[in-house]
Scaffold this motif. Structure first.
Motif, PDB file in Angstrom:
ATOM      1  N   GLU A  85       0.853  -1.206   0.000  1.00 47.00           N
ATOM      2  CA  GLU A  85       0.000   0.000   0.000  1.00 47.00           C
ATOM      3  C   GLU A  85       0.876   1.238   0.000  1.00 47.00           C
ATOM      4  O   GLU A  85       1.768   1.361   0.830  1.00 47.00           O
ATOM      5  N   ALA A  86       0.597   2.164  -0.937  1.00 43.70           N
ATOM      6  CA  ALA A  86       1.372   3.390  -1.001  1.00 43.70           C
ATOM      7  C   ALA A  86       1.019   4.274   0.186  1.00 43.70           C
ATOM      8  O   ALA A  86      -0.119   4.304   0.649  1.00 43.70           O
ATOM      9  N   GLY A  87       2.029   4.998   0.671  1.00 38.99           N
ATOM     10  CA  GLY A  87       1.802   5.887   1.798  1.00 38.99           C
ATOM     11  C   GLY A  87       1.328   7.250   1.338  1.00 38.99           C
ATOM     12  O   GLY A  87       0.993   7.463   0.170  1.00 38.99           O
ATOM     13  N   VAL A  88       1.317   8.189   2.271  1.00 39.08           N
ATOM     14  CA  VAL A  88       0.950   9.573   1.963  1.00 39.08           C
ATOM     15  C   VAL A  88       2.098  10.204   1.177  1.00 39.08           C
ATOM     16  O   VAL A  88       3.254  10.129   1.591  1.00 39.08           O
ATOM     17  N   VAL A  89       1.754  10.826   0.071  1.00 38.55           N
ATOM     18  CA  VAL A  89       2.763  11.428  -0.795  1.00 38.55           C
ATOM     19  C   VAL A  89       2.687  12.938  -0.681  1.00 38.55           C
ATOM     20  O   VAL A  89       1.591  13.520  -0.746  1.00 38.55           O
ATOM     21  N   GLN A  90       3.826  13.563  -0.525  1.00 41.06           N
ATOM     22  CA  GLN A  90       3.881  15.027  -0.471  1.00 41.06           C
ATOM     23  C   GLN A  90       4.944  15.525  -1.437  1.00 41.06           C
ATOM     24  O   GLN A  90       5.978  14.884  -1.631  1.00 41.06           O
ATOM     25  N   SER A  91       4.666  16.672  -2.011  1.00 40.47           N
ATOM     26  CA  SER A  91       5.685  17.318  -2.835  1.00 40.47           C
ATOM     27  C   SER A  91       5.506  18.829  -2.775  1.00 40.47           C
ATOM     28  O   SER A  91       4.398  19.324  -2.550  1.00 40.47           O
ATOM     29  N   PRO A  92       6.604  19.605  -2.957  1.00 41.85           N
ATOM     30  CA  PRO A  92       7.970  19.082  -3.009  1.00 41.85           C
ATOM     31  C   PRO A  92       8.451  18.655  -1.633  1.00 41.85           C
ATOM     32  O   PRO A  92       7.770  18.900  -0.642  1.00 41.85           O
ATOM     33  N   ARG A  93       9.597  18.046  -1.527  1.00 41.84           N
ATOM     34  CA  ARG A  93      10.157  17.688  -0.232  1.00 41.84           C
ATOM     35  C   ARG A  93      10.849  18.882   0.401  1.00 41.84           C
ATOM     36  O   ARG A  93      10.876  19.023   1.626  1.00 41.84           O
ATOM     37  N   TYR A  94      11.418  19.728  -0.418  1.00 42.87           N
ATOM     38  CA  TYR A  94      12.119  20.920   0.068  1.00 42.87           C
ATOM     39  C   TYR A  94      11.755  22.104  -0.830  1.00 42.87           C
ATOM     40  O   TYR A  94      11.564  21.947  -2.026  1.00 42.87           O
ATOM     41  N   LYS A  95      11.661  23.279  -0.186  1.00 43.36           N
ATOM     42  CA  LYS A  95      11.354  24.476  -0.939  1.00 43.36           C
ATOM     43  C   LYS A  95      12.034  25.657  -0.270  1.00 43.36           C
ATOM     44  O   LYS A  95      11.895  25.853   0.942  1.00 43.36           O
ATOM     45  N   ILE A  96      12.761  26.421  -1.071  1.00 38.59           N
ATOM     46  CA  ILE A  96      13.411  27.636  -0.577  1.00 38.59           C
ATOM     47  C   ILE A  96      12.881  28.802  -1.389  1.00 38.59           C
ATOM     48  O   ILE A  96      12.939  28.780  -2.624  1.00 38.59           O
ATOM     49  N   PRO A 124       4.862  33.583  -3.145  1.00 43.11           N
ATOM     50  CA  PRO A 124       3.870  32.540  -2.864  1.00 43.11           C
ATOM     51  C   PRO A 124       4.516  31.162  -2.912  1.00 43.11           C
ATOM     52  O   PRO A 124       5.571  30.977  -3.546  1.00 43.11           O
ATOM     53  N   VAL A 125       3.882  30.205  -2.246  1.00 42.65           N
ATOM     54  CA  VAL A 125       4.372  28.830  -2.278  1.00 42.65           C
ATOM     55  C   VAL A 125       3.179  27.895  -2.110  1.00 42.65           C
ATOM     56  O   VAL A 125       2.183  28.255  -1.475  1.00 42.65           O
ATOM     57  N   ALA A 126       3.271  26.722  -2.699  1.00 47.21           N
ATOM     58  CA  ALA A 126       2.189  25.740  -2.602  1.00 47.21           C
ATOM     59  C   ALA A 126       2.762  24.363  -2.320  1.00 47.21           C
ATOM     60  O   ALA A 126       3.829  24.001  -2.842  1.00 47.21           O
ATOM     61  N   PHE A 127       2.038  23.612  -1.507  1.00 43.95           N
ATOM     62  CA  PHE A 127       2.423  22.249  -1.163  1.00 43.95           C
ATOM     63  C   PHE A 127       1.287  21.324  -1.580  1.00 43.95           C
ATOM     64  O   PHE A 127       0.113  21.660  -1.437  1.00 43.95           O
ATOM     65  N   TRP A 128       1.667  20.136  -2.010  1.00 37.97           N
ATOM     66  CA  TRP A 128       0.674  19.173  -2.494  1.00 37.97           C
ATOM     67  C   TRP A 128       0.727  17.902  -1.660  1.00 37.97           C
ATOM     68  O   TRP A 128       1.808  17.473  -1.225  1.00 37.97           O
ATOM     69  N   CYS A 129      -0.440  17.307  -1.445  1.00 37.83           N
ATOM     70  CA  CYS A 129      -0.518  16.078  -0.672  1.00 37.83           C
ATOM     71  C   CYS A 129      -1.503  15.121  -1.332  1.00 37.83           C
ATOM     72  O   CYS A 129      -2.624  15.513  -1.684  1.00 37.83           O
ATOM     73  N   ASN A 130      -1.086  13.875  -1.474  1.00 42.71           N
ATOM     74  CA  ASN A 130      -1.980  12.823  -1.943  1.00 42.71           C
ATOM     75  C   ASN A 130      -2.109  11.788  -0.829  1.00 42.71           C
ATOM     76  O   ASN A 130      -1.131  11.108  -0.493  1.00 42.71           O
ATOM     77  N   PRO A 131      -3.269  11.666  -0.214  1.00 40.87           N
ATOM     78  CA  PRO A 131      -3.413  10.759   0.923  1.00 40.87           C
ATOM     79  C   PRO A 131      -3.465   9.299   0.486  1.00 40.87           C
ATOM     80  O   PRO A 131      -3.515   8.997  -0.712  1.00 40.87           O
ATOM     81  N   ILE A 132      -3.473   8.417   1.456  1.00 35.83           N
ATOM     82  CA  ILE A 132      -3.630   6.996   1.178  1.00 35.83           C
ATOM     83  C   ILE A 132      -5.019   6.771   0.575  1.00 35.83           C
ATOM     84  O   ILE A 132      -6.001   7.348   1.044  1.00 35.83           O
ATOM     85  N   SER A 133      -5.072   5.938  -0.443  1.00 33.77           N
ATOM     86  CA  SER A 133      -6.335   5.691  -1.135  1.00 33.77           C
ATOM     87  C   SER A 133      -7.413   5.226  -0.166  1.00 33.77           C
ATOM     88  O   SER A 133      -7.194   4.332   0.661  1.00 33.77           O
ATOM     89  N   GLY A 134      -8.562   5.871  -0.258  1.00 31.59           N
ATOM     90  CA  GLY A 134      -9.684   5.483   0.592  1.00 31.59           C
ATOM     91  C   GLY A 134      -9.761   6.230   1.915  1.00 31.59           C
ATOM     92  O   GLY A 134     -10.746   6.096   2.638  1.00 31.59           O
ATOM     93  N   HIS A 135      -8.738   7.000   2.239  1.00 30.97           N
ATOM     94  CA  HIS A 135      -8.759   7.771   3.483  1.00 30.97           C
ATOM     95  C   HIS A 135      -9.582   9.041   3.296  1.00 30.97           C
ATOM     96  O   HIS A 135      -9.246   9.898   2.474  1.00 30.97           O
ATOM     97  N   ASN A 136     -10.641   9.172   4.095  1.00 28.66           N
ATOM     98  CA  ASN A 136     -11.535  10.314   3.954  1.00 28.66           C
ATOM     99  C   ASN A 136     -11.038  11.553   4.687  1.00 28.66           C
ATOM    100  O   ASN A 136     -11.361  12.669   4.321  1.00 28.66           O
ATOM    101  N   THR A 137     -10.262  11.343   5.751  1.00 27.57           N
ATOM    102  CA  THR A 137      -9.819  12.460   6.574  1.00 27.57           C
ATOM    103  C   THR A 137      -8.393  12.859   6.200  1.00 27.57           C
ATOM    104  O   THR A 137      -7.517  11.992   6.096  1.00 27.57           O
ATOM    105  N   LEU A 138      -8.196  14.137   6.014  1.00 25.34           N
ATOM    106  CA  LEU A 138      -6.870  14.649   5.648  1.00 25.34           C
ATOM    107  C   LEU A 138      -6.531  15.827   6.547  1.00 25.34           C
ATOM    108  O   LEU A 138      -7.381  16.679   6.825  1.00 25.34           O
ATOM    109  N   TYR A 139      -5.294  15.831   7.022  1.00 20.11           N
ATOM    110  CA  TYR A 139      -4.817  16.875   7.933  1.00 20.11           C
ATOM    111  C   TYR A 139      -3.601  17.570   7.327  1.00 20.11           C
ATOM    112  O   TYR A 139      -2.755  16.934   6.704  1.00 20.11           O
TER     113      TYR A 139
END
Lengths: 115, 109
Positions: free
Chosen positions: A1-12, A18-33
């Motif tokens: 099972e793939a874990g929670v994916v975030q990108s980028p890992r580092y940002k300067i 402005p800056v933006a962060f992306w998150c892809n949760p575990i499939s089927g997980h309804n709650t995201l923090y």
């Protein structure tokens, strides 16, 4: 099972940018923090989603921070404009919900440095 | 309402035991425990629910005193791999999570 994916890992970035962060949760997980973690401190909740609805955003600095979770899957956290004090690690976590649903699975985080 | 953890740091030799405490000023729905190694994401260890139910790793034990709004994490016969920062997370209603400042555990050979 793939874990929670975030990108980028580092940002300067320069302050006021402005800056933006992306998150892809575990499939089927309804709650995201989204959490903010300063060095040597515990995670601080910024916002919690149940599907596409933000159900707890009381600690999100809404003058500069915004978040969205369109379609109730992946999510984006934005800061505009960034300030020096925003330098931190931004963690995304997801949870499946249900009886044991509060167990949270964390992504690797995005380390933001504002110069 | 951030929970309070104690101690802030502890140093052990392999095989020694440790107890990490977490307390809240408000009534709790549940307590979570996570371990975070340097530069990595927090990893779930255990959850203790109001009413006595719990879920977690077999080698980890914890207690939850609902009346005192306190939880303790028991690390027995510590191994080098136990080193890291331990966070308790407290819920005051379903999914409303707040984390403590952490307890840094160092296990030496």
């Amino acid at each position: 099972e793939a874990g929670v994916v975030q990108s980028p890992r580092y940002k300067i970035i320069e302050k006021k940018q402005p800056v933006a962060f992306w998150c892809n949760p575990i499939s089927g997980h309804n709650t995201l923090y989204w959490y903010l973690q300063n060095l040597g401190q515990g995670p601080e909740l910024l916002i919690r989603y149940e599907n596409e609805e933000a159900v707890d955003d009381s600690q999100l600095p809404k003058d500069r921070f915004s978040a969205e979770r369109l379609k109730g899957v992946d999510s984006t956290l934005k800061i505009q404009p960034a300030e020096l004090g925003d330098s931190a690690v931004y963690l995304c976590a997801s949870s499946p919900g249900g009886r044991w649903g509060n167990e949270q699975f964390f992504g690797p985080g995005t380390r933001l440095t504002v110069l | 309402q951030q929970p309070v953890q104690s101690p802030q740091a502890v140093i052990l030799r392999e095989g020694e035991d440790a107890v990490i405490n977490c307390s809240s000023s408000k009534a709790l729905y549940s307590v979570h425990w996570y371990r975070q190694k340097h530069g990595e994401a927090p990893v779930f260890l255990m959850i203790l629910l109001k009413g006595g139910e719990q879920k977690g790793h077999e080698k980890i034990s914890a207690s939850f005193n609902e009346k005192k709004q306190q939880s303790s994490l028991y690390l027995t016969a510590s191994q080098l791999s136990y080193s890291g920062t331990y966070f308790c997370g407290t819920e005051y209603n379903n999914n409303d999570m707040r984390f403590g400042a952490g307890t840094r555990l160092t296990v030496k050979p």
